[in-house]
Design a protein around this motif. Structure first.
Motif, PDB file in Angstrom:
ATOM      1  N   VAL A  36      21.484  38.388 -14.712  1.00  0.00           N
ATOM      2  CA  VAL A  36      22.472  39.098 -13.905  1.00  0.00           C
ATOM      3  C   VAL A  36      23.521  39.767 -14.790  1.00  0.00           C
ATOM      4  CG1 VAL A  36      24.191  38.848 -12.080  1.00  0.00           C
ATOM      5  CG2 VAL A  36      22.079  37.533 -11.977  1.00  0.00           C
ATOM      6  N   ALA A  37      23.861  39.150 -15.920  1.00  0.00           N
ATOM      7  CA  ALA A  37      24.917  39.668 -16.787  1.00  0.00           C
ATOM      8  C   ALA A  37      24.573  41.034 -17.358  1.00  0.00           C
ATOM      9  CB  ALA A  37      25.203  38.682 -17.921  1.00  0.00           C
ATOM     10  N   LEU A  38      23.292  41.317 -17.558  1.00  0.00           N
ATOM     11  CA  LEU A  38      22.928  42.618 -18.117  1.00  0.00           C
ATOM     12  C   LEU A  38      23.364  43.749 -17.193  1.00  0.00           C
ATOM     13  CD1 LEU A  38      20.010  43.717 -20.197  1.00  0.00           C
ATOM     14  CD2 LEU A  38      20.423  45.014 -18.105  1.00  0.00           C
ATOM     15  N   TYR A  39      23.257  43.540 -15.883  1.00  0.00           N
ATOM     16  CA  TYR A  39      23.675  44.583 -14.953  1.00  0.00           C
ATOM     17  C   TYR A  39      25.187  44.788 -15.012  1.00  0.00           C
ATOM     18  CZ  TYR A  39      18.955  44.266 -13.105  1.00  0.00           C
ATOM     19  OH  TYR A  39      17.581  44.275 -12.971  1.00  0.00           O
ATOM     20  N   LEU A  40      25.929  43.722 -15.238  1.00  0.00           N
ATOM     21  CA  LEU A  40      27.374  43.867 -15.398  1.00  0.00           C
ATOM     22  C   LEU A  40      27.698  44.689 -16.637  1.00  0.00           C
ATOM     23  CD1 LEU A  40      30.289  43.144 -14.588  1.00  0.00           C
ATOM     24  CD2 LEU A  40      30.044  41.050 -15.947  1.00  0.00           C
ATOM     25  N   LYS A  41      27.013  44.390 -17.743  1.00  0.00           N
ATOM     26  CA  LYS A  41      27.263  45.141 -18.978  1.00  0.00           C
ATOM     27  C   LYS A  41      26.904  46.618 -18.837  1.00  0.00           C
ATOM     28  CE  LYS A  41      25.020  42.065 -21.551  1.00  0.00           C
ATOM     29  NZ  LYS A  41      24.431  41.409 -22.763  1.00  0.00           N
ATOM     30  N   GLU A  42      25.878  46.902 -18.016  1.00  0.00           N
ATOM     31  CA  GLU A  42      25.466  48.289 -17.804  1.00  0.00           C
ATOM     32  C   GLU A  42      26.375  49.021 -16.829  1.00  0.00           C
ATOM     33  OE1 GLU A  42      22.922  50.142 -19.103  1.00  0.00           O
ATOM     34  OE2 GLU A  42      22.555  48.537 -20.543  1.00  0.00           O
ATOM     35  N   ALA A  43      27.268  48.300 -16.162  1.00  0.00           N
ATOM     36  CA  ALA A  43      28.054  48.875 -15.072  1.00  0.00           C
ATOM     37  C   ALA A  43      29.381  49.475 -15.503  1.00  0.00           C
ATOM     38  CB  ALA A  43      28.319  47.799 -14.010  1.00  0.00           C
ATOM     39  N   VAL A  44      29.709  49.422 -16.795  1.00  0.00           N
ATOM     40  CA  VAL A  44      31.050  49.824 -17.223  1.00  0.00           C
ATOM     41  C   VAL A  44      31.040  51.006 -18.185  1.00  0.00           C
ATOM     42  CG1 VAL A  44      31.974  47.502 -16.877  1.00  0.00           C
ATOM     43  CG2 VAL A  44      31.043  48.141 -19.121  1.00  0.00           C
ATOM     44  N   GLY A  45      29.884  51.630 -18.381  1.00  0.00           N
ATOM     45  CA  GLY A  45      29.815  52.775 -19.277  1.00  0.00           C
ATOM     46  C   GLY A  45      28.974  52.497 -20.502  1.00  0.00           C
ATOM     47  N   ASN A  46      28.809  53.544 -21.319  1.00  0.00           N
ATOM     48  CA  ASN A  46      27.988  53.468 -22.522  1.00  0.00           C
ATOM     49  C   ASN A  46      28.876  53.454 -23.754  1.00  0.00           C
ATOM     50  OD1 ASN A  46      26.470  54.940 -24.875  1.00  0.00           O
ATOM     51  ND2 ASN A  46      24.874  54.168 -23.514  1.00  0.00           N
ATOM     52  N   SER A  47      28.736  52.418 -24.590  1.00  0.00           N
ATOM     53  CA  SER A  47      29.635  52.263 -25.737  1.00  0.00           C
ATOM     54  C   SER A  47      29.295  53.198 -26.890  1.00  0.00           C
ATOM     55  CB  SER A  47      29.607  50.811 -26.227  1.00  0.00           C
ATOM     56  OG  SER A  47      28.307  50.445 -26.663  1.00  0.00           O
ATOM     57  N   THR A  48      28.090  53.733 -26.913  1.00  0.00           N
ATOM     58  CA  THR A  48      27.728  54.696 -27.967  1.00  0.00           C
ATOM     59  C   THR A  48      28.311  56.066 -27.659  1.00  0.00           C
ATOM     60  OG1 THR A  48      25.670  53.517 -28.431  1.00  0.00           O
ATOM     61  CG2 THR A  48      25.819  55.802 -29.198  1.00  0.00           C
TER      62      THR A  48
END
Length: 264
Positions: free
Chosen positions: A137-149
């Motif tokens: 589930v945490a991966l979707y949270l990390k994908e939900a806030v923008g792209n760090s590159t």
């Protein structure tokens, strides 16, 4: 979405076991890499679950104002705390001086905190017996806030947050009675934190459609917000350009938050 999510357990309405005893979680991997992959996605159970989740919330919020009564569960309160943590990290990570106007590199510092803490944050939201779901589930949270590159944010990231909430429903952490709180509290708080991210770090819009897009960053508020406008009161489209009337009528999602940021 991950294969495990496609094989979802009981729906939030059920009272039986959430997941079979043999169920295992898997960290999601990217499955859509080219246009031809879209057909497979649209035929999948995960797609049906995701679209069904959005439409169910859309039906639940139909004609509802912010002043309506709705329950706030412990899981919803935990999600509000999670989003509050993300907000606090923005305050603790001010923009850096740099020659480029857009894409402030301090965002990468902020994002690195989330990368390190995402599973812990999600574990705090999940019931103890569902702790094994946290990495997935945490991966979707990390994908939900923008792209760090690229230091950008767009509707694909917003879609990941909807998938994050859908996952919480699929495992039973969020229930059917949480529908209004998901939109009026959790999604609203998410929207505000994302706007703060965008403004603080001057994030580029990801995949903006320019004049053809309703908003450079968000899309779901226009779906759920339009459902809020369904009812006996006649509220013409021009109302979305009058923030004072929106405040008076207590509607939010097309509507007060997005318009507020455009006019403030």
């Amino acid at each position: 979405m991950a294969e495990t999510e496609k094989q979802a357990g009981a729906s939030p309405e059920d009272d039986g076991p959430l997941l079979p005893a043999s169920f295992t979680f898997t960290v999601p991997r990217k499955e859509i890499s080219m246009v031809s992959d879209m057909g497979k996605w649209k035929r999948s159970q995960a797609y049906a679950d995701y679209i069904g989740f959005i439409l169910t919330l859309n039906e639940g919020v139909k004609g509802k104002k912010l002043t309506c009564d709705y329950p706030v569960s412990e899981t919803v309160e935990k999600l509000m705390s999670l989003l509050g943590t993300l907000d606090r990290w923005i305050d603790e990570t001010p923009p850096v001086d740099q020659p480029s106007r857009f894409g402030n590199k301090a965002y990468r510092t902020w994002y690195s905190k989330l990368e390190q803490e995402a599973e812990t944050l999600v574990s705090a939201v999940l019931p103890e017996e569902l702790g094994a779901a946290a990495p997935e589930v945490a991966l979707y949270l990390k994908e939900a806030v923008g792209n760090s590159t690229r230091i950008d944010y767009g509707t694909g990231h917003e879609a990941a947050f909807a998938a994050f909430l859908c996952c919480l429903c699929k495992v039973g952490a969020l229930r059917v009675e949480d529908q209004l709180a998901i939109i009026f509290k959790v999604f609203d708080r998410y929207l505000r934190v994302m706007r703060k991210l965008q403004k603080t770090y001057r994030m580029e819009p990801a995949g903006s459609q320019g004049v053809w897009g309703l908003d450079d960053f968000q899309f779901l508020p226009f779906i759920w917000g339009s459902s809020q406008l369904i009812g006996p009161e006649e509220l013409p489209p021009s109302l979305t350009l009058v923030p004072t009337l929106l405040q008076k009528n207590k509607y939010r999602h097309v509507i007060r938050v997005l318009v507020w940021y455009r006019f403030s």
